[in-house]
Design a protein around this motif. Sequence first.
Motif, PDB file in Angstrom:
ATOM      1  N   TYR A   7       5.826   2.973  -2.514  1.00  0.00           N
ATOM      2  CA  TYR A   7       4.278   3.239  -2.077  1.00  0.00           C
ATOM      3  C   TYR A   7       3.402   3.205  -3.181  1.00  0.00           C
ATOM      4  CZ  TYR A   7       5.885   3.830   2.870  1.00  0.00           C
ATOM      5  OH  TYR A   7       6.374   3.953   3.860  1.00  0.00           O
ATOM      6  N   ASP A   8       2.217   2.535  -3.117  1.00  0.00           N
ATOM      7  CA  ASP A   8       1.135   2.611  -3.921  1.00  0.00           C
ATOM      8  C   ASP A   8       0.555   3.935  -4.202  1.00  0.00           C
ATOM      9  OD1 ASP A   8      -0.747   1.858  -5.714  1.00  0.00           O
ATOM     10  OD2 ASP A   8      -1.871   0.618  -4.112  1.00  0.00           O
ATOM     11  N   SER A   9       0.221   4.382  -5.509  1.00  0.00           N
ATOM     12  CA  SER A   9      -0.433   5.907  -5.600  1.00  0.00           C
ATOM     13  C   SER A   9      -1.794   5.832  -5.058  1.00  0.00           C
ATOM     14  CB  SER A   9      -0.493   6.054  -7.360  1.00  0.00           C
ATOM     15  OG  SER A   9      -0.962   4.884  -7.866  1.00  0.00           O
ATOM     16  N   ASN A  10      -2.402   4.519  -4.993  1.00  0.00           N
ATOM     17  CA  ASN A  10      -3.925   4.645  -4.714  1.00  0.00           C
ATOM     18  C   ASN A  10      -4.002   4.771  -3.172  1.00  0.00           C
ATOM     19  OD1 ASN A  10      -5.576   3.586  -6.848  1.00  0.00           O
ATOM     20  ND2 ASN A  10      -4.115   2.086  -6.972  1.00  0.00           N
ATOM     21  N   ALA A  11      -2.625   4.324  -2.456  1.00  0.00           N
ATOM     22  CA  ALA A  11      -2.622   4.556  -0.981  1.00  0.00           C
ATOM     23  C   ALA A  11      -2.404   5.962  -0.634  1.00  0.00           C
ATOM     24  CB  ALA A  11      -1.559   3.552  -0.308  1.00  0.00           C
ATOM     25  N   ILE A  12      -1.627   6.529  -1.447  1.00  0.00           N
ATOM     26  CA  ILE A  12      -1.317   8.017  -1.440  1.00  0.00           C
ATOM     27  C   ILE A  12      -2.565   8.807  -1.763  1.00  0.00           C
ATOM     28  CG2 ILE A  12       0.103   9.793  -2.357  1.00  0.00           C
ATOM     29  CD1 ILE A  12       2.192   7.719  -3.209  1.00  0.00           C
ATOM     30  N   MET A  56     -20.203  -0.605  -4.943  1.00  0.00           N
ATOM     31  CA  MET A  56     -18.794  -0.555  -4.752  1.00  0.00           C
ATOM     32  C   MET A  56     -18.077   0.184  -5.880  1.00  0.00           C
ATOM     33  SD  MET A  56     -17.949  -1.614  -1.520  1.00  0.00           S
ATOM     34  CE  MET A  56     -16.430  -1.485  -1.997  1.00  0.00           C
ATOM     35  N   MET A  57     -18.750  -0.244  -7.256  1.00  0.00           N
ATOM     36  CA  MET A  57     -18.176   0.529  -8.379  1.00  0.00           C
ATOM     37  C   MET A  57     -18.498   2.170  -8.433  1.00  0.00           C
ATOM     38  SD  MET A  57     -16.996  -1.672 -10.863  1.00  0.00           S
ATOM     39  CE  MET A  57     -17.706  -1.430 -12.521  1.00  0.00           C
ATOM     40  N   ARG A  58     -19.895   2.223  -8.031  1.00  0.00           N
ATOM     41  CA  ARG A  58     -20.438   3.628  -8.014  1.00  0.00           C
ATOM     42  C   ARG A  58     -19.579   4.396  -7.146  1.00  0.00           C
ATOM     43  NH1 ARG A  58     -25.012   0.970  -8.425  1.00  0.00           N
ATOM     44  NH2 ARG A  58     -25.912   1.557  -6.455  1.00  0.00           N
ATOM     45  N   ILE A  59     -19.519   3.957  -5.796  1.00  0.00           N
ATOM     46  CA  ILE A  59     -18.497   4.562  -4.900  1.00  0.00           C
ATOM     47  C   ILE A  59     -17.275   4.814  -5.315  1.00  0.00           C
ATOM     48  CG2 ILE A  59     -17.434   4.240  -2.507  1.00  0.00           C
ATOM     49  CD1 ILE A  59     -20.237   3.321  -1.690  1.00  0.00           C
ATOM     50  N   ASP A  60     -16.535   3.777  -6.046  1.00  0.00           N
ATOM     51  CA  ASP A  60     -15.304   4.120  -6.426  1.00  0.00           C
ATOM     52  C   ASP A  60     -15.065   4.953  -7.520  1.00  0.00           C
ATOM     53  OD1 ASP A  60     -12.398   3.277  -6.090  1.00  0.00           O
ATOM     54  OD2 ASP A  60     -12.602   2.606  -7.972  1.00  0.00           O
ATOM     55  N   GLU A  61     -16.280   5.344  -8.107  1.00  0.00           N
ATOM     56  CA  GLU A  61     -16.304   6.515  -9.284  1.00  0.00           C
ATOM     57  C   GLU A  61     -15.801   7.517  -8.538  1.00  0.00           C
ATOM     58  OE1 GLU A  61     -19.857   6.282 -11.369  1.00  0.00           O
ATOM     59  OE2 GLU A  61     -19.370   4.362 -11.946  1.00  0.00           O
ATOM     60  N   VAL A  62     -15.964   7.736  -7.264  1.00  0.00           N
ATOM     61  CA  VAL A  62     -15.936   9.028  -6.391  1.00  0.00           C
ATOM     62  C   VAL A  62     -14.759   8.902  -5.516  1.00  0.00           C
ATOM     63  CG1 VAL A  62     -16.866  10.511  -4.502  1.00  0.00           C
ATOM     64  CG2 VAL A  62     -18.505   9.204  -5.949  1.00  0.00           C
ATOM     65  N   LEU A  63     -14.516   7.649  -4.853  1.00  0.00           N
ATOM     66  CA  LEU A  63     -13.053   7.673  -4.389  1.00  0.00           C
ATOM     67  C   LEU A  63     -12.019   7.464  -5.106  1.00  0.00           C
ATOM     68  CD1 LEU A  63     -14.123   5.240  -1.534  1.00  0.00           C
ATOM     69  CD2 LEU A  63     -14.057   7.754  -1.319  1.00  0.00           C
ATOM     70  N   GLY A  64     -12.275   6.552  -6.362  1.00  0.00           N
ATOM     71  CA  GLY A  64     -10.949   6.382  -7.224  1.00  0.00           C
ATOM     72  C   GLY A  64      -9.755   5.472  -6.845  1.00  0.00           C
ATOM     73  N   VAL A  65     -10.073   4.866  -5.896  1.00  0.00           N
ATOM     74  CA  VAL A  65      -8.844   4.097  -5.262  1.00  0.00           C
ATOM     75  C   VAL A  65      -8.984   2.440  -5.448  1.00  0.00           C
ATOM     76  CG1 VAL A  65      -8.440   5.796  -3.593  1.00  0.00           C
ATOM     77  CG2 VAL A  65     -10.090   3.582  -2.940  1.00  0.00           C
ATOM     78  N   GLU A  88       1.920  14.086 -15.464  1.00  0.00           N
ATOM     79  CA  GLU A  88       2.135  12.628 -14.987  1.00  0.00           C
ATOM     80  C   GLU A  88       1.700  12.416 -13.699  1.00  0.00           C
ATOM     81  OE1 GLU A  88       6.230  12.668 -18.003  1.00  0.00           O
ATOM     82  OE2 GLU A  88       6.376  12.442 -15.743  1.00  0.00           O
ATOM     83  N   ASP A  89       2.069  13.375 -12.758  1.00  0.00           N
ATOM     84  CA  ASP A  89       1.546  12.973 -11.463  1.00  0.00           C
ATOM     85  C   ASP A  89       0.069  13.171 -11.340  1.00  0.00           C
ATOM     86  OD1 ASP A  89       4.103  13.144 -10.741  1.00  0.00           O
ATOM     87  OD2 ASP A  89       4.020  14.951  -9.673  1.00  0.00           O
ATOM     88  N   ILE A  90      -0.684  13.577 -11.987  1.00  0.00           N
ATOM     89  CA  ILE A  90      -2.339  13.726 -11.634  1.00  0.00           C
ATOM     90  C   ILE A  90      -2.847  12.436 -12.281  1.00  0.00           C
ATOM     91  CG2 ILE A  90      -2.735  16.116 -11.438  1.00  0.00           C
ATOM     92  CD1 ILE A  90      -3.748  16.437 -13.838  1.00  0.00           C
ATOM     93  N   LYS A  91      -1.922  11.932 -13.205  1.00  0.00           N
ATOM     94  CA  LYS A  91      -2.399  10.723 -13.993  1.00  0.00           C
ATOM     95  C   LYS A  91      -2.229   9.372 -12.973  1.00  0.00           C
ATOM     96  CE  LYS A  91      -2.628   8.344 -18.040  1.00  0.00           C
ATOM     97  NZ  LYS A  91      -1.525   7.513 -19.032  1.00  0.00           N
ATOM     98  N   ALA A  92      -0.952   9.581 -12.392  1.00  0.00           N
ATOM     99  CA  ALA A  92      -0.627   8.432 -11.241  1.00  0.00           C
ATOM    100  C   ALA A  92      -1.563   8.665  -9.935  1.00  0.00           C
ATOM    101  CB  ALA A  92       0.776   8.812 -10.978  1.00  0.00           C
ATOM    102  N   LEU A  93      -1.995   9.853  -9.954  1.00  0.00           N
ATOM    103  CA  LEU A  93      -2.959   9.904  -8.631  1.00  0.00           C
ATOM    104  C   LEU A  93      -4.791   9.634  -8.980  1.00  0.00           C
ATOM    105  CD1 LEU A  93      -1.227  12.719  -6.702  1.00  0.00           C
ATOM    106  CD2 LEU A  93      -1.652  10.339  -5.878  1.00  0.00           C
ATOM    107  N   ASN A  94      -4.791   9.491 -10.333  1.00  0.00           N
ATOM    108  CA  ASN A  94      -6.187   9.005 -10.740  1.00  0.00           C
ATOM    109  C   ASN A  94      -6.804  10.209 -10.552  1.00  0.00           C
ATOM    110  OD1 ASN A  94      -8.187   7.707 -11.961  1.00  0.00           O
ATOM    111  ND2 ASN A  94      -8.965   6.499 -10.197  1.00  0.00           N
ATOM    112  N   ILE A  95      -6.379  11.578 -11.046  1.00  0.00           N
ATOM    113  CA  ILE A  95      -7.209  12.878 -10.475  1.00  0.00           C
ATOM    114  C   ILE A  95      -7.713  12.967 -12.062  1.00  0.00           C
ATOM    115  CG2 ILE A  95      -6.912  15.192 -10.565  1.00  0.00           C
ATOM    116  CD1 ILE A  95      -4.650  14.838  -8.304  1.00  0.00           C
TER     117      ILE A  95
END
Length: 445
Positions: free
Chosen positions: A264-269, A375-384, A74-81
């Motif tokens: 707190y937002d999981s993306n910020a974490i 920005m989308m390609r970069i977010d495939e790496v950052l995931g935030v 559940e946690d790794i899903k929330a963190l978008n891992i």
Amino acid sequence: MYTCGPTVYDYAHIGNFRAFLFEDLLKRWLIQRGFKVTHVMNLTDVDDKTIKGSQKQQMPLKQFTDFYTKAFFEDIKALNIQSADIYPRATEHIPEMVALIKTLMAKGYAYRGEDGSIYYAISKFPDYGKLSKIKTAELKTGARVSQDEYAKEEAQDFALWKAWVPEDGDVYWETELGKGRPGWHIECSAMSMKYLGETFDIHCGGVDNIFPHHENEIAQSEAATGKKFVDYWLHNEFLLVEGKRMAKRFGNFFTLRDLLAKGYDSNAIRYLLSSTHYRQQFNFTFEGLESAKGAVERLRNFVRRLHDVDGGKDSKGKVATLVAKLEACFGGSMDNDLDIGTALASLFDFVREINNLLDANEVSKQEAADAGGLMMRIDEVLGVIGKVEVEEALPADINALVQKREEAREAKNWKEADAIRTQLKQMGIVLEDTAQGVRWHKEKA
Ligand code: AMP
Ligand code: ZN
């Protein structure tokens, strides 16, 4: 790549997630660069800590570890891992471990102690200490350690197979090696080689894993196969709290759940934990988390703004130049041992410069789409950033408030305009005054 997974005896803390997020960043970057990645992350569901924990809860080991395994997923899903390809559980690979220990015994690297347990004789492996750089001359040969974790100064023969003792309760396997359970280190040697072969590319974990865990994995695997075990070892540094390593045993930890419960937002974490170079220590602070939240919001607002571009003059090639520059800087930095700090600095330069062009109404729809694509390609790496909601029709009551605020602004009644903005914020609607007029978005919960 093989990454040492969680010991499922409790909720993982955000220090642990720093490790898993570094590995996620590495994997996403390799994929972006065109590598085909097979990722194996084990689940340590039998070791000293899980046995103790389950006994304390008076729960069967499996029920206990299943609970924390579920929480981990559940946690790794929330963190978008991104999920690993395989999550082998130690308890489901006992035969592989027994076979490996038998090989080590046959080759003379392992022996049975008087206590019935089987130990690895570190003096038989000349390369012992090569990863953690301990001097073998200083080792106490013949001395033995049976617990899973111990200090470098206590390097000695370690347990491969632990003969059953009453404290183990009902946790044991009846095998050719006798009644007992595996040591922690043999688990990772057996599971990594089963799924990735006798030699594989990348092995990760936190720096605390270098000794004894990874040193022992090398000793076990290379002695058994006669081949090089791993080509690249990557270890992340610790997340600290007030200068001290975040750890369960120091009681100075936060779980992901603690922070989500505080709102707190999981993306910020995620952003906070992955935006410092992996080989650098850093302190967790709530100010840091607030500024991570601001950074994510800035990226998200920027992407939303690009979506909203409708018409606009052409930048006469400026956007294309900035896109090419960011692509080169971001990629070059990440290729340089995942230099995320420099990569992010180039990203925020880009955001600022394109925002300036947007303010001047100098970005065409096509150019905005090109910048948004990057920005989308970069977010495939950052995931935030994720999917940014584009403007939809406002509910009538909210629309009426936005109109009322516009009228107040036209009448230069700033007090009323601000009061309405605050009222909307309480309703979860954030307004932005842009060159193209007022824009709004829903605040992320
Ligand atoms: P464990 O569940 O204890 O086996 O730990 C899982 C992962 O978290 C391992 O790779 C550890 O090295 C890593 N780790 C533990 N504490 C920290 C910390 N404070 N900062 C960064 N990584 C950590
Ligand atoms: Zn491991």
